[in-house]
Design an enzyme around this catalytic site. Sequence first.
Site, PDB file in Angstrom:
ATOM      1  N   SER A  14       0.831  -1.201   0.000  1.00  0.00           N
ATOM      2  CA  SER A  14       0.000   0.000   0.000  1.00  0.00           C
ATOM      3  C   SER A  14       0.868   1.254   0.000  1.00  0.00           C
ATOM      4  CB  SER A  14      -0.902   0.014   1.230  1.00  0.00           C
ATOM      5  OG  SER A  14      -1.506   1.289   1.323  1.00  0.00           O
ATOM      6  N   HIS A  39      -1.225  -1.040  -4.269  1.00  0.00           N
ATOM      7  CA  HIS A  39      -2.509  -0.682  -3.639  1.00  0.00           C
ATOM      8  C   HIS A  39      -2.518   0.837  -3.403  1.00  0.00           C
ATOM      9  CE1 HIS A  39      -6.104  -1.743  -1.269  1.00  0.00           C
ATOM     10  NE2 HIS A  39      -5.701  -0.848  -0.381  1.00  0.00           N
ATOM     11  N   ASP A  41      -4.770   3.903  -1.830  1.00  0.00           N
ATOM     12  CA  ASP A  41      -5.867   4.184  -0.898  1.00  0.00           C
ATOM     13  C   ASP A  41      -6.388   5.615  -1.022  1.00  0.00           C
ATOM     14  OD1 ASP A  41      -6.154   1.773   0.748  1.00  0.00           O
ATOM     15  OD2 ASP A  41      -4.097   2.181   1.374  1.00  0.00           O
ATOM     16  N   MET A  43      -8.975   8.423   0.248  1.00  0.00           N
ATOM     17  CA  MET A  43      -9.827   8.751   1.409  1.00  0.00           C
ATOM     18  C   MET A  43     -10.363  10.167   1.255  1.00  0.00           C
ATOM     19  SD  MET A  43      -7.320   7.369   4.378  1.00  0.00           S
ATOM     20  CE  MET A  43      -6.614   5.725   4.329  1.00  0.00           C
ATOM     21  N   HIS A  72      -8.414   1.532  -4.034  1.00  0.00           N
ATOM     22  CA  HIS A  72      -9.364   1.283  -2.938  1.00  0.00           C
ATOM     23  C   HIS A  72     -10.025   2.618  -2.603  1.00  0.00           C
ATOM     24  CE1 HIS A  72      -9.739   0.024   1.603  1.00  0.00           C
ATOM     25  NE2 HIS A  72     -10.919   0.173   1.032  1.00  0.00           N
ATOM     26  N   MET A  74     -12.173   4.740  -0.500  1.00  0.00           N
ATOM     27  CA  MET A  74     -12.844   4.929   0.789  1.00  0.00           C
ATOM     28  C   MET A  74     -13.527   6.285   0.736  1.00  0.00           C
ATOM     29  SD  MET A  74      -9.787   3.369   3.111  1.00  0.00           S
ATOM     30  CE  MET A  74      -8.599   3.541   1.792  1.00  0.00           C
ATOM     31  N   MET A 143     -11.740  -5.812   5.124  1.00  0.00           N
ATOM     32  CA  MET A 143     -10.960  -4.861   5.927  1.00  0.00           C
ATOM     33  C   MET A 143     -10.636  -5.502   7.274  1.00  0.00           C
ATOM     34  SD  MET A 143     -10.457  -2.312   3.985  1.00  0.00           S
ATOM     35  CE  MET A 143      -9.470  -1.466   5.231  1.00  0.00           C
ATOM     36  N   ASP A 181      -6.942  -6.387   3.921  1.00  0.00           N
ATOM     37  CA  ASP A 181      -6.326  -5.059   3.950  1.00  0.00           C
ATOM     38  C   ASP A 181      -6.339  -4.489   5.366  1.00  0.00           C
ATOM     39  OD1 ASP A 181      -5.376  -2.543   3.384  1.00  0.00           O
ATOM     40  OD2 ASP A 181      -7.129  -1.896   2.219  1.00  0.00           O
TER      41      ASP A 181
HETATM   42  C1  DX5 Z   1      -6.502   1.470   5.603  1.00  0.00           C
HETATM   43  C2  DX5 Z   1      -6.047   1.248   4.175  1.00  0.00           C
HETATM   44  C3  DX5 Z   1      -4.963   0.245   4.069  1.00  0.00           C
HETATM   45  C4  DX5 Z   1      -3.665   0.685   4.681  1.00  0.00           C
HETATM   46  C5  DX5 Z   1      -2.957  -0.541   5.136  1.00  0.00           C
HETATM   47  O1  DX5 Z   1      -7.595   2.302   5.604  1.00  0.00           O
HETATM   48  O2  DX5 Z   1      -7.121   0.798   3.375  1.00  0.00           O
HETATM   49  O3  DX5 Z   1      -4.739  -0.126   2.707  1.00  0.00           O
HETATM   50  O4  DX5 Z   1      -2.826   1.372   3.795  1.00  0.00           O
HETATM   51  O5  DX5 Z   1      -1.849  -0.140   5.862  1.00  0.00           O
HETATM   52  P1  DX5 Z   1      -1.225  -1.044   6.998  1.00  0.00           P
HETATM   53  O6  DX5 Z   1      -0.682  -2.262   6.296  1.00  0.00           O
HETATM   54  O7  DX5 Z   1      -0.168  -0.176   7.573  1.00  0.00           O
HETATM   55  O8  DX5 Z   1      -2.308  -1.394   7.951  1.00  0.00           O
HETATM   56 ZN    ZN Z   2      -6.645  -0.085   1.333  1.00  0.00          ZN
END
Ligand code: DX5
Ligand code: ZN
Length: 234
Positions: A14, A39, A41, A43, A72, A74, A143, A181
């Site tokens: 990620s 990956h 992320d 947000m 991903h 969010m 998750m 994840d």
């Molecule tokens: C959390 C993200 C994850 C995050 C994982 O909201 O969706 O993808 O980057 O990071 P680690 O491996 O540090 O938990």
């Molecule tokens: Zn993620």
Amino acid sequence: MNLTRRLAPLLAPSLLAADFGNLQSETERLAGSAADWLHFDVMDGRFVPNISFGIPVLQAVHRHAQQPIDVHLMIEEPQHYLSAFRDAGAANITVHYEACPHLHRVVQQIKQLGCRAGVALNPHTPVGVLEDIAADLDLVCVMSVNPGFGGQTFIPNTLRKVAALKELLVDSGSSALIEVDGGVSLDNAGALVEAGADVLVAGSFVFNSPDPVATLALMRQQLAAVAAGEEEDK
Ligand code: DX5
Ligand code: ZN
């Protein structure tokens, strides 16, 4: 019924845990590594209590990436941004079950764009909600932390949930991959593979290690051994 997977899982580091000041070199050094996907992320500060990065940053990462990018989302109302993420370089687009009252339509939209369609489940959301859509999915992201932040502690109930999801997918005739994840490390990765995980996302475990490329190689090696052991046990 044999619910174990025969192959080593895909690894998806990620980029949330990468050095944002050096995203080009962070992306480039993963080329040729054991990373199968990158990956990414996204947000929005609404669906989750944090803001990360979005479309222009994906475009920039995509210019330097060798692996497919696993986006991903969010975010609330992801349906408005799907084609923009596809155009910016997303190979996979995962939306949250909890953010989509019209999930079936959103999944079809993602597939029509030519991307793999994924649905993510928050830790409190039971896998059974996917029963009627499982056959349409390419990916289910379980998750294993509450989404919004990297570096959180893995929720142990995820193992039971992955096994239940594996059963649901088999029963539905779905070939969707199971991605896990959050808080993934070599402390729990072997058990996740045994439970049925096909894709492991790891942020801090990879990027906070002294040598992320070596850490990915170690994960690949150890998890291939777990997968091979499962084959022998049959
Ligand atoms: C959390 C993200 C994850 C995050 C994982 O909201 O969706 O993808 O980057 O990071 P680690 O491996 O540090 O938990
Ligand atoms: Zn993620």
